[in-house]
Motif scaffolding. Sequence first.
Motif, PDB file in Angstrom:
ATOM      1  N   VAL A  46       0.843  -1.189   0.000  1.00 57.09           N
ATOM      2  CA  VAL A  46       0.000   0.000   0.000  1.00 57.09           C
ATOM      3  C   VAL A  46       0.881   1.243   0.000  1.00 57.09           C
ATOM      4  N   ARG A  47       0.626   2.143  -0.949  1.00 59.00           N
ATOM      5  CA  ARG A  47       1.380   3.396  -1.063  1.00 59.00           C
ATOM      6  C   ARG A  47       0.721   4.520  -0.291  1.00 59.00           C
ATOM      7  N   GLY A  48      -0.547   4.420  -0.087  1.00 56.11           N
ATOM      8  CA  GLY A  48      -1.311   5.480   0.577  1.00 56.11           C
ATOM      9  C   GLY A  48      -2.750   5.392   0.151  1.00 56.11           C
ATOM     10  N   ALA A  49      -3.647   5.703   1.041  1.00 54.45           N
ATOM     11  CA  ALA A  49      -5.079   5.673   0.771  1.00 54.45           C
ATOM     12  C   ALA A  49      -5.520   4.328   0.201  1.00 54.45           C
ATOM     13  N   MET A  50      -4.891   3.240   0.643  1.00 49.68           N
ATOM     14  CA  MET A  50      -5.207   1.870   0.239  1.00 49.68           C
ATOM     15  C   MET A  50      -4.961   1.617  -1.248  1.00 49.68           C
ATOM     16  N   ASP A  51      -4.111   2.420  -1.882  1.00 44.84           N
ATOM     17  CA  ASP A  51      -3.743   2.201  -3.276  1.00 44.84           C
ATOM     18  C   ASP A  51      -2.398   1.501  -3.333  1.00 44.84           C
ATOM     19  N   GLY A  52      -2.271   0.568  -4.259  1.00 51.37           N
ATOM     20  CA  GLY A  52      -1.023  -0.139  -4.462  1.00 51.37           C
ATOM     21  C   GLY A  52      -0.611  -0.099  -5.913  1.00 51.37           C
ATOM     22  N   GLU A  53       0.600  -0.485  -6.160  1.00 51.43           N
ATOM     23  CA  GLU A  53       1.145  -0.539  -7.511  1.00 51.43           C
ATOM     24  C   GLU A  53       0.640  -1.777  -8.248  1.00 51.43           C
ATOM     25  N   ALA A  54       0.403  -2.846  -7.486  1.00 45.19           N
ATOM     26  CA  ALA A  54      -0.069  -4.105  -8.056  1.00 45.19           C
ATOM     27  C   ALA A  54      -0.703  -4.928  -6.945  1.00 45.19           C
ATOM     28  N   ILE A  55      -1.669  -5.760  -7.305  1.00 43.48           N
ATOM     29  CA  ILE A  55      -2.277  -6.654  -6.327  1.00 43.48           C
ATOM     30  C   ILE A  55      -2.254  -8.082  -6.861  1.00 43.48           C
ATOM     31  N   SER A  56      -2.126  -9.025  -5.949  1.00 45.73           N
ATOM     32  CA  SER A  56      -2.228 -10.427  -6.333  1.00 45.73           C
ATOM     33  C   SER A  56      -3.707 -10.794  -6.390  1.00 45.73           C
ATOM     34  N   VAL A  57      -4.027 -11.670  -7.332  1.00 47.65           N
ATOM     35  CA  VAL A  57      -5.410 -12.071  -7.563  1.00 47.65           C
ATOM     36  C   VAL A  57      -5.447 -13.597  -7.639  1.00 47.65           C
ATOM     37  N   GLU A  58      -6.205 -14.206  -6.736  1.00 42.86           N
ATOM     38  CA  GLU A  58      -6.346 -15.662  -6.732  1.00 42.86           C
ATOM     39  C   GLU A  58      -7.569 -16.050  -7.554  1.00 42.86           C
ATOM     40  N   ILE A  59      -7.327 -16.763  -8.639  1.00 37.19           N
ATOM     41  CA  ILE A  59      -8.390 -17.235  -9.522  1.00 37.19           C
ATOM     42  C   ILE A  59      -8.159 -18.726  -9.738  1.00 37.19           C
ATOM     43  N   GLU A  60      -9.217 -19.520  -9.596  1.00 33.82           N
ATOM     44  CA  GLU A  60      -9.104 -20.955  -9.848  1.00 33.82           C
ATOM     45  C   GLU A  60      -8.620 -21.175 -11.284  1.00 33.82           C
ATOM     46  N   PRO A  61      -7.672 -22.091 -11.488  1.00 33.98           N
ATOM     47  CA  PRO A  61      -7.229 -22.376 -12.856  1.00 33.98           C
ATOM     48  C   PRO A  61      -8.408 -22.803 -13.743  1.00 33.98           C
ATOM     49  N   GLY A  62      -8.378 -22.359 -14.985  1.00 29.89           N
ATOM     50  CA  GLY A  62      -9.432 -22.697 -15.940  1.00 29.89           C
ATOM     51  C   GLY A  62      -9.489 -21.669 -17.055  1.00 29.89           C
ATOM     52  N   ARG A  63     -10.519 -21.796 -17.853  1.00 32.48           N
ATOM     53  CA  ARG A  63     -10.757 -20.868 -18.967  1.00 32.48           C
ATOM     54  C   ARG A  63     -11.951 -19.995 -18.577  1.00 32.48           C
ATOM     55  N   TYR A  64     -11.783 -18.682 -18.763  1.00 28.09           N
ATOM     56  CA  TYR A  64     -12.817 -17.735 -18.378  1.00 28.09           C
ATOM     57  C   TYR A  64     -13.131 -16.763 -19.506  1.00 28.09           C
ATOM     58  N   ARG A  65     -14.418 -16.417 -19.602  1.00 25.43           N
ATOM     59  CA  ARG A  65     -14.838 -15.302 -20.444  1.00 25.43           C
ATOM     60  C   ARG A  65     -14.926 -14.104 -19.503  1.00 25.43           C
ATOM     61  N   VAL A  66     -14.480 -12.962 -19.968  1.00 28.19           N
ATOM     62  CA  VAL A  66     -14.499 -11.764 -19.142  1.00 28.19           C
ATOM     63  C   VAL A  66     -15.577 -10.831 -19.697  1.00 28.19           C
ATOM     64  N   ASP A  67     -16.658 -10.682 -18.941  1.00 30.13           N
ATOM     65  CA  ASP A  67     -17.763  -9.812 -19.336  1.00 30.13           C
ATOM     66  C   ASP A  67     -17.606  -8.460 -18.652  1.00 30.13           C
ATOM     67  N   SER A  68     -18.118  -7.421 -19.278  1.00 26.91           N
ATOM     68  CA  SER A  68     -18.006  -6.080 -18.699  1.00 26.91           C
ATOM     69  C   SER A  68     -19.365  -5.400 -18.652  1.00 26.91           C
ATOM     70  N   GLY A  69     -19.488  -4.469 -17.711  1.00 24.61           N
ATOM     71  CA  GLY A  69     -20.708  -3.697 -17.578  1.00 24.61           C
ATOM     72  C   GLY A  69     -20.552  -2.661 -16.482  1.00 24.61           C
ATOM     73  N   GLU A  70     -21.539  -1.804 -16.350  1.00 21.80           N
ATOM     74  CA  GLU A  70     -21.519  -0.783 -15.305  1.00 21.80           C
ATOM     75  C   GLU A  70     -22.703  -0.969 -14.381  1.00 21.80           C
ATOM     76  N   THR A  71     -22.483  -0.658 -13.112  1.00 22.54           N
ATOM     77  CA  THR A  71     -23.577  -0.648 -12.160  1.00 22.54           C
ATOM     78  C   THR A  71     -23.667   0.744 -11.558  1.00 22.54           C
ATOM     79  N   ARG A  72     -24.901   1.202 -11.421  1.00 26.84           N
ATOM     80  CA  ARG A  72     -25.185   2.510 -10.843  1.00 26.84           C
ATOM     81  C   ARG A  72     -26.245   2.328  -9.759  1.00 26.84           C
ATOM     82  N   PRO A  73     -25.807   1.972  -8.551  1.00 21.79           N
ATOM     83  CA  PRO A  73     -26.768   1.736  -7.470  1.00 21.79           C
ATOM     84  C   PRO A  73     -27.603   2.968  -7.123  1.00 21.79           C
ATOM     85  N   ASP A  74     -27.071   4.163  -7.371  1.00 25.44           N
ATOM     86  CA  ASP A  74     -27.820   5.401  -7.191  1.00 25.44           C
ATOM     87  C   ASP A  74     -27.232   6.449  -8.125  1.00 25.44           C
ATOM     88  N   GLU A  75     -27.808   7.653  -8.127  1.00 26.19           N
ATOM     89  CA  GLU A  75     -27.387   8.686  -9.082  1.00 26.19           C
ATOM     90  C   GLU A  75     -25.991   9.233  -8.810  1.00 26.19           C
TER      91      GLU A  75
END
Length: 165
Positions: free
Chosen positions: A123-152
């Motif tokens: 963490v460099r500050g304000a909980m921001d880092g240069e890189a994060i490790s990501v644990e993902i089960e081995p396999g093949r994945y499709r990566v879908d994208s979209g936006e969520t707007r819970p409020d205005e």
Amino acid sequence: MQVWVESSGGPLVLVAEKALNEWTGADGDDYDSACTVDDLGVIRFGTGEQGLVLWDEPARTTYFQGLRIFVQWVYADPSCDVEQAVSWLGDVAWEQGPTMDVGGPMVLLDAAAPGGEIQINQVRGAMDGEAISVEIEPGRYRVDSGETRPDERTCFRCYRLVAVS
């Protein structure tokens, strides 16, 4: 504590931890390749490794393992409970994206940074880092994208991993 990654101005890239030293960032051609991706795409680097490029914006991004989703901060109140805001994504119009093979631990980093020089989960500050490790089960994945707007006053760009055979 949820650590977020923010780029210095370009896209973020997800690469296999075992191939991290092959990612040259702006010191080689990898950053330029990542910048050719408009929104979401898979590129090849090094000895044929795959890198998933996320949105060519310097938006703060994190990964929620339980939801198998990357979340980019578009706009929200600083005190927003992000996990709560994205825990129910029923209103998202998902766009199907590219597929990617995952063989083990991954690292999300600023595409401009050479992989061999980054500090993972520091963490460099304000909980921001240069890189994060990501644990993902081995396999093949499709990566879908979209936006969520819970409020205005809240908007997050989301990338979900969908297992495919």
